[in-house]
Design a protein around this motif. Structure first.
Motif, PDB file in Angstrom:
ATOM      1  N   ILE A  46      -9.352   3.509  -3.010  1.00 43.54           N
ATOM      2  CA  ILE A  46      -8.594   3.624  -4.244  1.00 43.54           C
ATOM      3  C   ILE A  46      -8.029   2.265  -4.621  1.00 43.54           C
ATOM      4  N   TYR A  47      -8.150   1.965  -5.889  1.00 43.00           N
ATOM      5  CA  TYR A  47      -7.598   0.776  -6.542  1.00 43.00           C
ATOM      6  C   TYR A  47      -6.442   1.298  -7.380  1.00 43.00           C
ATOM      7  N   ALA A  48      -5.210   0.943  -7.010  1.00 42.32           N
ATOM      8  CA  ALA A  48      -4.034   1.583  -7.595  1.00 42.32           C
ATOM      9  C   ALA A  48      -3.126   0.564  -8.256  1.00 42.32           C
ATOM     10  N   ALA A  54      -1.157   4.604  -2.402  1.00 44.57           N
ATOM     11  CA  ALA A  54      -2.551   4.340  -2.033  1.00 44.57           C
ATOM     12  C   ALA A  54      -2.833   4.820  -0.615  1.00 44.57           C
ATOM     13  N   LEU A  76      -5.925   3.350 -12.477  1.00 43.41           N
ATOM     14  CA  LEU A  76      -6.274   3.618 -11.080  1.00 43.41           C
ATOM     15  C   LEU A  76      -7.724   4.079 -11.024  1.00 43.41           C
ATOM     16  N   TRP A 117     -10.631   5.722  -7.957  1.00 39.72           N
ATOM     17  CA  TRP A 117     -11.007   6.051  -6.586  1.00 39.72           C
ATOM     18  C   TRP A 117     -12.501   6.345  -6.539  1.00 39.72           C
ATOM     19  N   PRO A 135       0.805  -1.232   0.000  1.00 38.95           N
ATOM     20  CA  PRO A 135       0.000   0.000   0.000  1.00 38.95           C
ATOM     21  C   PRO A 135       0.836   1.279   0.000  1.00 38.95           C
TER      22      PRO A 135
END
Length: 412
Positions: free
Chosen positions: A379-381, A269, A366, A368, A56
């Motif tokens: 958030i998906y990063a 993230a 990405l 969010w 993360p």
């Protein structure tokens, strides 16, 4: 978290031809002050399984996730009285280079057809992609550049140079995703007599302890050394390969020519979740409550809302703007608008998000979201090209669904 959730993500990053991602960092939380952040990551920095694991705190190029931070900075300036949301004179005062724009009405025999804009730009137009400014790797500006013997200039020089081009519609009458937030960043810098980097560091990053976020990855906290490289799917059915997409019009801005408020930030993230959390919980650290309320109200005129719907009816664009969602005009499609900060979902979703929820993302896939009614944000990063890559989009939907369930507000 369910074992099936973890297993799905582990399978998605497993080596082999069906691999969906090199790696991904996930960060989410709820609106309750006692909610514990969900922080997790899967996969590796590169496709080589011996490369370091993603975490993360892995640094990513945030790309257009930057637009949310720039919006917050602009709204802080509005609260301080430095400029106004609806003032055309403030835009003219702070952005004189764009005070008398031309509108591109067409190309005939390779010659540009231009006419003076009848309307003036406002800050709201710039924040909501309704100013007529767009990116020069989108039509019709791409064809306009070609007609002049030019290539894409976006983010390849100072803002005052690379975004000097005609509008593609009258301000307030269309929707054209693009460089409006870069101009907003320049407004902020000029109104505060500083750089956008320094403004955000004082008024956002330091306030929230976002110490791994910057426009200047080579200068701040060893960000560049911890940056996840890109990987790419060269065609829809091809396996992933290391490296960026050869035709990517947006270069990763390692040595930026300016502080690009539209797509220039690098961060983690963990850091970005702090920004989302502050807005979700309305904690008073960044903005007044009434300003956050305003962010989540539809901000488009009727013509601009209609233009947004056209955008979301185009398969390639919808895959970027509303990944995993039905095209506008097809069965099951939701209702959408645009607020101050991102696109607004005006229809409750099967994945648990409740209207009006806001989301946006960045070119390397990405995404969010902030769901104030349902009580979650996240958030998906990752760092995957091209933008809107489809095979991995189900993972985002699953992540949102799990987080909406985990942080659901009871009795709402």
């Amino acid at each position: 978290m369910s074992s099936s959730f973890d297993e799905t993500f582990k399978q998605a990053v497993s080596p082999g031809p069906e691999r969906l991602l090199a790696g991904v960092a996930l960060a989410a939380t709820g609106s309750g002050v006692n909610d514990v952040d969900y922080l997790n990551a899967f996969g590796t920095m590169k496709l080589d399984p011996a490369s370091p694991s993603v975490s993360p705190t892995t640094v990513m190029w945030l790309a257009s996730c930057t637009k949310l931070a720039t919006t917050v900075a602009a709204l802080q300036c509005v609260e301080r009285g430095l400029f106004d949301l609806h003032s055309t004179s403030d835009v003219e005062r702070l952005l004189p280079e764009w005070s008398n724009p031309q509108v591109l009405t067409g190309l005939e025999d390779g010659r540009e057809q231009l006419q003076p804009a009848k309307e003036k730009m406002t800050l709201v137009h710039l924040l909501t992609h309704t100013s007529g400014m767009t990116y020069d790797f989108f039509p019709p500006l791409m064809q306009w550049r070609t007609s002049r013997g030019e290539g894409v200039l976006c983010m390849r020089g100072p803002i005052t140079e690379v975004f000097q081009h005609p509008l593609v519609c009258e301000p307030g009458t269309g929707f054209a995703y693009g460089s409006g937030l870069d101009l907003v960043g320049l407004m902020i810098a000029r109104a505060t007599s500083t750089t956008l980097e320094d403004y955000m560091r004082e008024h956002i990053f330091s306030v929230l302890d976002m110490n791994d976020t910057s426009f200047r990855p080579l200068n701040i906290n060893n960000i560049a050394e911890r940056l996840m490289p890109m990987c790419t799917r060269l065609s829809p059915d091809a396996p992933l390969v290391d490296g960026d997409y050869p035709e990517n019009p947006l270069p990763v801005p390692m040595e930026p020519k300016d502080d690009f408020g539209g797509a220039g930030l690098f961060g983690t993230a963990v850091d970005f979740l702090k920004l989302l959390k502050s807005l979700l919980r309305d904690d008073g650290k960044l903005l007044k409550s009434e300003t956050i309320d305003l962010m989540f109200k539809p901000a488009l005129s009727k013509p601009s809302a209609a233009a947004l719907n056209v955008t979301l009816s185009i398969d390639q664009l919808a895959a970027i703007c509303i990944p995993g969602q039905p095209l506008v005009g097809t069965p099951g499609c939701g209702e959408w608008s645009y607020g101050l900060g991102g696109i607004l979902g005006l229809t409750d979703q099967e994945n648990g998000l409740k209207a009006p929820w806001m989301q946006w993302g960045g070119a390397p896939n990405l995404k969010w979201w902030i769901d104030r009614k349902g009580g979650s944000c996240g958030i998906y990063a990752t760092q995957l090209s091209p933008a809107g890559e489809r095979k991995q989009q189900g993972l985002l939907t699953l992540f949102q669904q799990e987080m909406a369930r985990k942080f659901e507000q009871k009795g709402e």
